[in-house]
Design a protein around this motif. Sequence first.
Motif, PDB file in Angstrom:
ATOM      1  N   LEU A 199       0.825  -1.206   0.000  1.00 17.66           N
ATOM      2  CA  LEU A 199       0.000   0.000   0.000  1.00 17.66           C
ATOM      3  C   LEU A 199       0.861   1.259   0.000  1.00 17.66           C
ATOM      4  N   SER A 200       1.999   1.202   0.677  1.00 17.17           N
ATOM      5  CA  SER A 200       2.906   2.353   0.706  1.00 17.17           C
ATOM      6  C   SER A 200       3.678   2.495  -0.600  1.00 17.17           C
ATOM      7  N   ALA A 201       3.994   1.360  -1.234  1.00 20.49           N
ATOM      8  CA  ALA A 201       4.854   1.398  -2.420  1.00 20.49           C
ATOM      9  C   ALA A 201       4.078   1.643  -3.714  1.00 20.49           C
ATOM     10  N   LYS A 202       2.803   1.305  -3.757  1.00 21.90           N
ATOM     11  CA  LYS A 202       2.108   1.355  -5.043  1.00 21.90           C
ATOM     12  C   LYS A 202       1.807   2.776  -5.503  1.00 21.90           C
ATOM     13  N   ASN A 203       1.932   3.747  -4.623  1.00 25.33           N
ATOM     14  CA  ASN A 203       1.710   5.142  -5.009  1.00 25.33           C
ATOM     15  C   ASN A 203       3.018   5.888  -5.262  1.00 25.33           C
ATOM     16  N   ALA A 204       4.121   5.171  -5.320  1.00 22.96           N
ATOM     17  CA  ALA A 204       5.409   5.817  -5.546  1.00 22.96           C
ATOM     18  C   ALA A 204       5.510   6.342  -6.976  1.00 22.96           C
ATOM     19  N   ASP A 205       6.485   7.224  -7.195  1.00 24.79           N
ATOM     20  CA  ASP A 205       6.630   7.852  -8.517  1.00 24.79           C
ATOM     21  C   ASP A 205       6.982   6.842  -9.601  1.00 24.79           C
ATOM     22  N   TYR A 206       7.813   5.860  -9.266  1.00 23.15           N
ATOM     23  CA  TYR A 206       8.204   4.897 -10.290  1.00 23.15           C
ATOM     24  C   TYR A 206       7.026   4.037 -10.736  1.00 23.15           C
ATOM     25  N   VAL A 207       6.065   3.822  -9.840  1.00 22.83           N
ATOM     26  CA  VAL A 207       4.862   3.081 -10.230  1.00 22.83           C
ATOM     27  C   VAL A 207       4.003   3.930 -11.165  1.00 22.83           C
ATOM     28  N   GLN A 208       3.865   5.205 -10.841  1.00 26.00           N
ATOM     29  CA  GLN A 208       3.090   6.090 -11.708  1.00 26.00           C
ATOM     30  C   GLN A 208       3.738   6.229 -13.082  1.00 26.00           C
ATOM     31  N   ALA A 209       5.080   6.283 -13.097  1.00 18.00           N
ATOM     32  CA  ALA A 209       5.778   6.384 -14.378  1.00 18.00           C
ATOM     33  C   ALA A 209       5.590   5.124 -15.211  1.00 18.00           C
ATOM     34  N   SER A 210       5.648   3.962 -14.578  1.00 14.90           N
ATOM     35  CA  SER A 210       5.446   2.706 -15.308  1.00 14.90           C
ATOM     36  C   SER A 210       4.024   2.619 -15.854  1.00 14.90           C
ATOM     37  N   THR A 211       3.068   3.086 -15.084  1.00 14.09           N
ATOM     38  CA  THR A 211       1.683   3.087 -15.555  1.00 14.09           C
ATOM     39  C   THR A 211       1.515   3.996 -16.764  1.00 14.09           C
ATOM     40  N   ALA A 212       2.165   5.161 -16.726  1.00 18.82           N
ATOM     41  CA  ALA A 212       2.081   6.089 -17.848  1.00 18.82           C
ATOM     42  C   ALA A 212       2.727   5.530 -19.109  1.00 18.82           C
ATOM     43  N   LEU A 213       3.719   4.664 -18.929  1.00 17.86           N
ATOM     44  CA  LEU A 213       4.389   4.062 -20.082  1.00 17.86           C
ATOM     45  C   LEU A 213       3.617   2.871 -20.644  1.00 17.86           C
ATOM     46  N   GLY A 214       2.522   2.495 -20.010  1.00 15.91           N
ATOM     47  CA  GLY A 214       1.701   1.418 -20.523  1.00 15.91           C
ATOM     48  C   GLY A 214       2.054   0.040 -20.001  1.00 15.91           C
ATOM     49  N   VAL A 215       2.863  -0.053 -18.946  1.00 13.45           N
ATOM     50  CA  VAL A 215       3.207  -1.351 -18.370  1.00 13.45           C
ATOM     51  C   VAL A 215       1.978  -1.912 -17.656  1.00 13.45           C
ATOM     52  N   SER A 216       1.726  -3.200 -17.809  1.00 12.22           N
ATOM     53  CA  SER A 216       0.559  -3.811 -17.190  1.00 12.22           C
ATOM     54  C   SER A 216       0.684  -3.806 -15.670  1.00 12.22           C
ATOM     55  N   LEU A 218       0.120  -6.187 -13.550  1.00  9.77           N
ATOM     56  CA  LEU A 218       0.780  -7.377 -13.034  1.00  9.77           C
ATOM     57  C   LEU A 218       2.295  -7.244 -13.135  1.00  9.77           C
ATOM     58  N   GLN A 219       2.789  -6.711 -14.254  1.00 15.05           N
ATOM     59  CA  GLN A 219       4.221  -6.514 -14.408  1.00 15.05           C
ATOM     60  C   GLN A 219       4.748  -5.481 -13.419  1.00 15.05           C
ATOM     61  N   VAL A 225       6.822  -3.202  -7.474  1.00 11.72           N
ATOM     62  CA  VAL A 225       6.214  -3.048  -6.159  1.00 11.72           C
ATOM     63  C   VAL A 225       6.750  -4.090  -5.171  1.00 11.72           C
ATOM     64  N   VAL A 226       6.681  -5.372  -5.542  1.00 17.01           N
ATOM     65  CA  VAL A 226       7.116  -6.424  -4.628  1.00 17.01           C
ATOM     66  C   VAL A 226       8.589  -6.297  -4.252  1.00 17.01           C
ATOM     67  N   PRO A 227       9.527  -6.088  -5.195  1.00 15.35           N
ATOM     68  CA  PRO A 227      10.931  -5.943  -4.778  1.00 15.35           C
ATOM     69  C   PRO A 227      11.173  -4.779  -3.823  1.00 15.35           C
ATOM     70  N   ASN A 228      10.382  -3.724  -3.930  1.00  8.75           N
ATOM     71  CA  ASN A 228      10.571  -2.572  -3.054  1.00  8.75           C
ATOM     72  C   ASN A 228       9.780  -2.675  -1.761  1.00  8.75           C
ATOM     73  N   ALA A 229       8.930  -3.688  -1.633  1.00 14.44           N
ATOM     74  CA  ALA A 229       8.127  -3.857  -0.425  1.00 14.44           C
ATOM     75  C   ALA A 229       8.492  -5.114   0.348  1.00 14.44           C
TER      76      ALA A 229
END
Length: 316
Positions: A199-216, A218-219, A225-229
């Motif tokens: 929950l703390s990691a999924k709102n990080a900037d790198y997650v938002q950037a990956s979402t903007a790039l079209g990464v699924s 699950l990926q 998320v998991v490696p950073n949590a």
Amino acid sequence: MPSNATQGDGHFVADVEETPVGAVDSFDESSKVRTTWSDAWESMRSRPMFWISAVLILFVVIVAAFPQLFSQTDPARGCLLPDSNGAPEAGHPFGFTRQGCDVYARVIFGARASLTVGLLATILVTVVGTVLGAIAGYYGGWFDSILSRVGDIFFAIPTVLGAIVLMSVLPTRDPLTVALVLSLFAWPQIARIMRGAVLSAKNADYVQASTALGVSRLQILIRHVVPNAINPVIVVATTSLGTLIVAEATLSFLGIGLPTSIMSWGNDIGQARTSVQTAPMVLFYPAAALSVTVLSFLLMGDVVRDALDPKARARR
């Protein structure tokens, strides 16, 4: 002032040749990139407690994997009633049990079953708790609600108490069965910790950037998320290993864990309670081996926790 400097309105501007801007902006490309794990390793290896616990854990693992290197006596066939509660002698430094078995050999060979159950249960708890907690924390919704309610139910049942009730009705009591039963009641702690970290990691900037790039999604969950949590899960898993070894010993002590045909420290402690007044050392040796092993994992867990906690590193 340099002879070739330009003067105007009281300002002096040096020539480019005298100002090595390139040297100021340059950086050492050969320097290693610092990561959380490299910082954690630097922190751990500088602490004596890490090396003490690591040596003890390595020794216990070697004993469990290769008991023949430390004892040539077959504890299953070397029991002679004339040696009942016998004192230590050459080749038998810990003496004999009430059944005439070599205490030293049983302590050495009993390490395998106790450590195997603890490792299996820890692996199962970590895998199940990590997967469920990560999915619930990242996707939320109905799965998160169901997992939270189920986790609350299992949290209300103490691990050892639940294992006692379930083991008393199961027909088999091999190491895998004991590990499965213990993991059934111990996974909610890992799942709750993983859920909070996700929950703390999924709102990080790198997650938002990956979402903007079209990464699924699950990926993103698996790669980012998991490696950073996962850090708090590793800390809890390290300390849980010692706790689960104690839980197995408790079940075996009560006679509902591993069968007496399987040598373990819990079984030896349970069998030695009838000889506490006449031969207390028969109880002392397996209990000491159990205590040292559990203490080693708990100390290692404390070291890992301090190393992976940025606030703890900053305080030092």
